[in-house]
Design an enzyme around this catalytic site. Structure first.
Site, PDB file in Angstrom:
ATOM      1  N   HIS A 207       6.100   8.274   6.303  1.00 59.68           N
ATOM      2  CA  HIS A 207       5.378   7.579   5.239  1.00 59.68           C
ATOM      3  C   HIS A 207       4.673   6.304   5.682  1.00 59.68           C
ATOM      4  O   HIS A 207       3.969   5.691   4.906  1.00 59.68           O
ATOM      5  CB  HIS A 207       6.328   7.232   4.083  1.00 59.68           C
TER       6      HIS A 207
HETATM    7  C1  UD1 Z   1       7.134   1.115   0.339  1.00 61.62           C
HETATM    8  C2  UD1 Z   1       7.508  -0.042   1.273  1.00 61.62           C
HETATM    9  C3  UD1 Z   1       8.003   0.512   2.606  1.00 61.62           C
HETATM   10  C4  UD1 Z   1       9.145   1.471   2.374  1.00 61.62           C
HETATM   11  C5  UD1 Z   1       8.653   2.573   1.439  1.00 61.62           C
HETATM   12  C6  UD1 Z   1       9.698   3.617   1.152  1.00 61.62           C
HETATM   13  C7  UD1 Z   1       6.219  -2.121   1.070  1.00 61.62           C
HETATM   14  C8  UD1 Z   1       5.158  -2.929   1.703  1.00 61.62           C
HETATM   15  N1  UD1 Z   1       6.353  -0.869   1.567  1.00 61.62           N
HETATM   16  O1  UD1 Z   1       6.057   1.822   0.942  1.00 61.62           O
HETATM   17  O2  UD1 Z   1       8.464  -0.557   3.407  1.00 61.62           O
HETATM   18  O3  UD1 Z   1       9.567   1.994   3.605  1.00 61.62           O
HETATM   19  O4  UD1 Z   1       8.262   1.949   0.204  1.00 61.62           O
HETATM   20  O5  UD1 Z   1       9.181   4.597   0.317  1.00 61.62           O
HETATM   21  O6  UD1 Z   1       6.883  -2.579   0.190  1.00 61.62           O
HETATM   22  N2  UD1 Z   1       3.914   6.301  -5.319  1.00 61.62           N
HETATM   23  C9  UD1 Z   1       4.247   7.274  -6.222  1.00 61.62           C
HETATM   24  N3  UD1 Z   1       5.414   7.133  -6.928  1.00 61.62           N
HETATM   25  C10 UD1 Z   1       6.230   6.090  -6.773  1.00 61.62           C
HETATM   26  C11 UD1 Z   1       5.879   5.087  -5.855  1.00 61.62           C
HETATM   27  C12 UD1 Z   1       4.724   5.211  -5.119  1.00 61.62           C
HETATM   28  O7  UD1 Z   1       3.535   8.252  -6.393  1.00 61.62           O
HETATM   29  O8  UD1 Z   1       7.290   6.014  -7.442  1.00 61.62           O
HETATM   30  C13 UD1 Z   1       2.678   6.454  -4.542  1.00 61.62           C
HETATM   31  C14 UD1 Z   1       1.554   5.616  -5.078  1.00 61.62           C
HETATM   32  O9  UD1 Z   1       0.404   6.383  -5.053  1.00 61.62           O
HETATM   33  C15 UD1 Z   1       1.415   4.477  -4.095  1.00 61.62           C
HETATM   34  C16 UD1 Z   1       1.959   5.086  -2.801  1.00 61.62           C
HETATM   35  O10 UD1 Z   1       2.907   6.050  -3.210  1.00 61.62           O
HETATM   36  O11 UD1 Z   1       0.105   4.025  -3.986  1.00 61.62           O
HETATM   37  C17 UD1 Z   1       2.611   4.086  -1.916  1.00 61.62           C
HETATM   38  O12 UD1 Z   1       3.615   3.345  -2.635  1.00 61.62           O
HETATM   39  P1  UD1 Z   1       3.925   1.811  -2.246  1.00 61.62           P
HETATM   40  O13 UD1 Z   1       5.090   1.313  -3.023  1.00 61.62           O
HETATM   41  O14 UD1 Z   1       2.668   1.036  -2.279  1.00 61.62           O
HETATM   42  O15 UD1 Z   1       4.301   1.873  -0.719  1.00 61.62           O
HETATM   43  P2  UD1 Z   1       5.204   2.881   0.089  1.00 61.62           P
HETATM   44  O16 UD1 Z   1       4.342   3.599   1.056  1.00 61.62           O
HETATM   45  O17 UD1 Z   1       6.108   3.693  -0.778  1.00 61.62           O
END
Ligand code: UD1
Length: 365
Positions: A207
């Site tokens: 991820h």
């Molecule tokens: C975040 C953390 C990362 C951690 C990871 C675990 C930061 C900077 N990054 O990254 O350190 O290892 O979580 O998963 O805090 N999304 C969904 N559903 C959700 C949450 C997210 O669909 O419940 C999608 C959204 O489109 C979003 C993307 O995933 O834009 C990324 O989510 P985000 O929380 O921005 O970062 P992660 O890549 O999950």
């Protein structure tokens, strides 16, 4: 008088860490733990199922911030948490790991002169292109209590000028939860449900933006997973960020059509642990999985150039692949042939009692 401690969670890797604190909270009657959810992750599969499986209480407050750019997400968490603190001020704000929720709440608390405790302090990849590295550095610099997993954390903090009396080597709360849940996870036999032989498949999670946000890098990894699937079935738990990127590059359908590859929606904690424990090899860019595989003595190939968790290489089962696909294939062949050699020592203080050490320190404030 009870001391209240806000325990901040937001993203998936936070839940299993704080669960270790809640599991032993009764042993510290002078401490009141209050679960605050920022809503950084919000899908049932990324959040709700973890709260339920790990027996966490209902959060006393959910800031409901959701996904957005780093600045917007961090700012929204800060605004929401400041409002909460203005209503109900804790003695301590405890954050875990390196996600945006951790840095945001630590900054709010420090500015409001609330003590900040950071669990998993001192880890450094020395790679400032990683958002998590920036979060780690700032969170540590704001913290009054720095709870460290592994000796490299102490060295890094001392080199940065942190006063030694703030630093406590306590072990690893995520491993506390792993040991607590292991028997139940094993009993799930999730691999059998998928028709897989024990120790006969690879478990993959990816991820990190550096692996999934760039088409060239992502398609290179996909080619290697397809190669790997000729050796052994591959169970790939696909994070929402990764799914989006695979779909927009038309790679999701490509993988879906292959017999040796099992694409899965994000797995719950217990299902992921059940799959991991019977895997022959884990291929990942997750920090948590590097540690869990070392604790379980399962070979781990990490698709990154660096790790903030060097103990998993020196004393665990981890190898950094760093884009070297010849090395990747060599390591897979070693694992397949039963000759992958790694240290198999028990890591100091990864013994199931880290949470107790943390609350014993906080009890004294
Ligand atoms: C975040 C953390 C990362 C951690 C990871 C675990 C930061 C900077 N990054 O990254 O350190 O290892 O979580 O998963 O805090 N999304 C969904 N559903 C959700 C949450 C997210 O669909 O419940 C999608 C959204 O489109 C979003 C993307 O995933 O834009 C990324 O989510 P985000 O929380 O921005 O970062 P992660 O890549 O999950």
């Amino acid at each position: 008088m009870n001391k209240s401690i806000d325990i901040i969670v937001g993203a998936r890797p936070n839940f299993m860490k704080v669960a270790a604190l809640f599991a032993i909270a009764d042993e510290f009657p002078s401490i009141e733990l209050r679960l605050i959810h920022t809503g950084q992750h919000y899908d049932e599969a990324m959040s709700g199922v973890f709260l339920k499986e790990l027996g966490l209480p209902e959060p006393v407050c959910n800031l409901g911030v959701g996904s957005s750019s780093h600045a917007t997400q961090t700012a929204q968490i800060m605004i929401g948490y400041e409002q909460w603190v203005n209503k109900s001020r804790p003695e301590v704000c405890l954050v875990v790991g390196d996600v945006n929720s951790s840095i945001a709440c630590a900054l709010v608390a420090a500015k409001m002169q609330i003590l900040v405790a950071h669990v998993e302090a001192g880890l450094r990849s020395f790679d400032r292109t990683m958002p998590e590295e920036l979060n780690r550095i700032v969170t540590d610099s704001l913290s009054d209590f720095l709870f460290v997993n592994e000796p490299s954390g102490i060295e890094n903090l001392i080199n940065e000028g942190v006063v030694q009396s703030k630093v406590h080597l306590v072990g690893n709360v995520m491993i506390d939860t792993l040991f607590r849940q292991l028997t139940e996870a094993k009993n799930r036999d999730k691999h059998l449900v998928l028709g897989l032989e024990p120790k006969g498949y690879a478990f993959v999670t990816l991820h990190r933006p550096s692996n999934v946000d760039d088409y060239e890098v992502l398609s290179g990894i996909v080619d290697q997973l397809i190669w790997l699937s000729n050796y052994m079935p591959v169970v790939f738990s696909v994070h929402p960020r990764t799914k989006k990127q695979l779909q927009s590059a038309n790679l999701y359908e490509k993988l879906q059509g292959l017999q040796g590859i099992h694409l899965k929606e994000p797995l719950s904690y217990m299902d992921a642990l059940s799959i991991m424990v019977s895997a022959k090899v884990v291929i990942t860019d997750s920090g948590g999985l590097q540690e869990e595989t070392s604790a379980l003595q399962i070979p781990c190939l990490t698709l990154r150039d660096n790790t903030e968790r060097p103990i998993t290489i020196d004393e665990g089962t981890n190898t950094l692949i760093a884009g070297n696909w010849a090395l990747f294939r060599k390591k897979v062949e070693e694992i397949e042939g039963g000759i992958y050699v790694k240290n198999k020592s028990k890591i100091q203080l990864w013994d199931g009692a880290a949470a107790k050490r943390i609350l014993a320190v906080l009890e004294t404030i």
